[in-house]
Design an enzyme around this catalytic site. Structure first.
Site, PDB file in Angstrom:
ATOM      1  N   LEU A 179      -3.944  -1.600  -1.338  1.00 20.58           N
ATOM      2  CA  LEU A 179      -3.961  -2.882  -2.018  1.00 20.58           C
ATOM      3  C   LEU A 179      -4.646  -3.854  -1.069  1.00 20.58           C
ATOM      4  CD1 LEU A 179      -3.062  -4.689  -4.393  1.00 20.58           C
ATOM      5  CD2 LEU A 179      -0.963  -5.147  -3.117  1.00 20.58           C
TER       6      LEU A 179
ATOM      7  N   ILE B   1      -5.801  -7.034   0.731  1.00 21.73           N
ATOM      8  CA  ILE B   1      -5.263  -8.380   0.883  1.00 21.73           C
ATOM      9  C   ILE B   1      -6.034  -9.175   1.935  1.00 21.73           C
ATOM     10  CG2 ILE B   1      -3.223  -9.743   1.536  1.00 21.73           C
ATOM     11  CD1 ILE B   1      -1.487  -7.561   0.379  1.00 21.73           C
ATOM     12  N   ILE B   2      -6.104  -8.653   3.161  1.00 23.96           N
ATOM     13  CA  ILE B   2      -6.705  -9.432   4.246  1.00 23.96           C
ATOM     14  C   ILE B   2      -8.222  -9.279   4.268  1.00 23.96           C
ATOM     15  CG2 ILE B   2      -6.828  -9.691   6.753  1.00 23.96           C
ATOM     16  CD1 ILE B   2      -3.875  -9.024   6.878  1.00 23.96           C
TER      17      ILE B   2
ATOM     18  N   CYS C  97       0.848  -1.188   0.000  1.00 22.68           N
ATOM     19  CA  CYS C  97       0.000   0.000   0.000  1.00 22.68           C
ATOM     20  C   CYS C  97       0.886   1.242   0.000  1.00 22.68           C
ATOM     21  CB  CYS C  97      -0.908   0.025   1.229  1.00 22.68           C
ATOM     22  SG  CYS C  97      -2.087  -1.337   1.309  1.00 22.68           S
TER      23      CYS C  97
END
Length: 215
Positions: A50, A52-53, A2
């Protein structure tokens, strides 16, 4: 990956929506999934995410926690599930599945000692609205970047130097470090770990944190 960015200043003309957006736009390649900003009279924080989790919008940043802390974060905390369970036992509630929210709760619980609980790669900044203070930290090996500029008017930080340049920070080559690189191949100064190839831009060293007040 990020992108994080921020400005701290008592000069309101330096805290503008357009300026923080220029900074995050320069980091668009680091976070194509979402962009956000948060501002008050002395602080502007920005983020390019970004996902992701937690892929939902609940993970968007900058993220507000307990109506007190605002965080912008790049990286991953590998043990965030264990930390989340520990913090829940202490009474903390969570509204997303992100590790970012766990960082904010950990800071409320342990303050600067929170970094001793993290296993991962990270660079983050948290604005404490109650104390009017910024806390920023970088992981032990410096895997995630954190560059900053400071003078008597402002403190500006970002994941990449190009974001600082987008905010109007001057490019001024550090000739000493450039000479060391060309002659002996050094890309860092062991005696001054915050030094970079630009005189007016520093980096937060690995395994370090800083605290800063607009005053």
């Amino acid at each position: 990956m990020c992108g994080i960015a921020g400005i701290i200043s008592n000069n309101s003309s330096l805290i503008t929506s357009e300026r923080i957006k220029k900074m995050t736009d320069a980091l668009a390649h680091r976070g194509p999934d979402a962009e956000g900003k948060w501002m008050n009279s002395t602080t502007a924080l920005g983020n390019r995410r970004l996902s992701i989790i937690d892929l939902s919008s609940a993970g968007n940043q900058p993220m507000l926690y307990l109506d007190r802390y605002t965080i912008t974060h790049n990286g991953e905390i590998y043990n965030y599930i264990e930390l989340k369970e520990e913090l829940q036992k202490k009474g903390y509630a969570f509204f997303s599945k992100t590790d970012t929210e766990v960082i904010a709760a950990a800071y409320d619980c342990w303050q600067e000692d929170c970094v001793d609980h993290f296993h991962g790669m990270f660079a983050f900044a948290i604005w404490d609205e109650k104390e009017k203070e910024l806390f920023a930290a970088r992981d032990r090996f410096g895997e995630k970047p954190f560059f900053y500029f400071i003078d008597n008017q402002q403190f500006v930080f970002a994941s990449e130097m190009k974001s600082l340049w987008a905010a109007g920070i001057e490019r001024k080559v550090n000739l000493k470090l450039l000479f060391n690189y060309l002659t002996i191949g050094y890309v860092d100064n062991p005696n001054i770990p915050e030094e970079t190839f630009f005189e007016n831009i520093s980096k937060l060293p690995a395994a370090s944190y800083l605290k800063l007040s607009p005053d």
